[in-house]
Design a protein around this motif. Structure first.
Motif, mmCIF file in Angstrom:
data_model
loop_
_atom_site.group_PDB
_atom_site.id
_atom_site.type_symbol
_atom_site.label_atom_id
_atom_site.label_comp_id
_atom_site.label_asym_id
_atom_site.label_seq_id
_atom_site.Cartn_x
_atom_site.Cartn_y
_atom_site.Cartn_z
ATOM 1 N N ARG A 43 22.770 52.555 69.093
ATOM 2 C CA ARG A 43 21.873 53.548 68.498
ATOM 3 C C ARG A 43 20.448 53.249 68.917
ATOM 4 N N ALA A 45 16.741 52.516 68.669
ATOM 5 C CA ALA A 45 16.022 51.840 67.592
ATOM 6 C C ALA A 45 14.681 51.337 68.103
ATOM 7 N N GLU A 49 12.969 48.235 63.418
ATOM 8 C CA GLU A 49 14.294 48.426 62.828
ATOM 9 C C GLU A 49 15.229 47.254 63.088
ATOM 10 N N GLY A 104 18.437 49.236 72.062
ATOM 11 C CA GLY A 104 18.825 49.770 70.761
ATOM 12 C C GLY A 104 19.665 48.778 69.981
ATOM 13 N N LEU A 105 20.162 49.230 68.852
ATOM 14 C CA LEU A 105 21.027 48.422 67.997
ATOM 15 C C LEU A 105 22.487 48.762 68.277
ATOM 16 N N ASP A 119 26.665 48.534 60.603
ATOM 17 C CA ASP A 119 25.395 48.741 59.913
ATOM 18 C C ASP A 119 25.554 49.203 58.474
#
Length: 151
Positions: A43, A45, A49, A104-105, A119
């Motif tokens: 995702r 991010a 975050e 991203g994550l 998450d």
């Protein structure tokens, strides 16, 4: 024909536009848990975050994405750095991940058709626990290296 850097650029554009992308999992640095995944969900991010214990994807010199766990964060804004470590590796990744390398994550993985999210709920607690184990192993690794250098 597209080369690796072209593919990464297209993935990063898709991530910006769509918010999430699924990429194949490869390698054993995160242990068997992620190595057995059919795909990792990344995702988009921002650095603010990124939390302790999260798995982040980062770009290594424009040649590949790596997904490793966050065991420490430093600074803010342009001075932001993140210490990462593969769960299966002895020491941390060097150099530390810079803000401009963050992709991203990693928020989940597919095993067949089943999506397992990291998450949310109890999985997030497990990620924090794995982060603590990673941080402790980095500290032990550093101490052992210092002892070795003294002898």
């Amino acid at each position: 024909m597209l080369d690796q850097s072209d593919i990464l650029m297209l993935l990063e554009e898709a991530l910006q536009e769509e918010g999430e992308v699924t990429v194949p999992a490869a390698g054993l640095s995160m242990g068997r848990r992620l190595a057995r995944a059919d795909g990792l969900v990344v995702r988009h991010a921002t650095p603010c975050e990124v939390r302790f214990g999260s798995v982040v994807a980062f770009n290594v010199q424009g040649t590949r994405w790596v997904a490793h766990r966050v065991v420490w964060r430093f600074g803010r804004d342009s001075a932001w750095l993140c210490m990462t470590k593969g769960d299966n590796n002895l020491g941390p990744d060097l150099p530390f991940v810079r803000k401009d390398e963050l992709v991203g994550l990693v928020v989940g993985m597919y095993r067949g058709p089943k999506l397992i999210r990291f998450d949310r709920g109890p999985y997030r607690l497990g990620e924090v626990g794995r982060g603590l184990v990673g941080l402790l192993s980095v500290l032990a690794y550093s101490a052992l290296r210092k002892l070795r250098n003294l002898s």
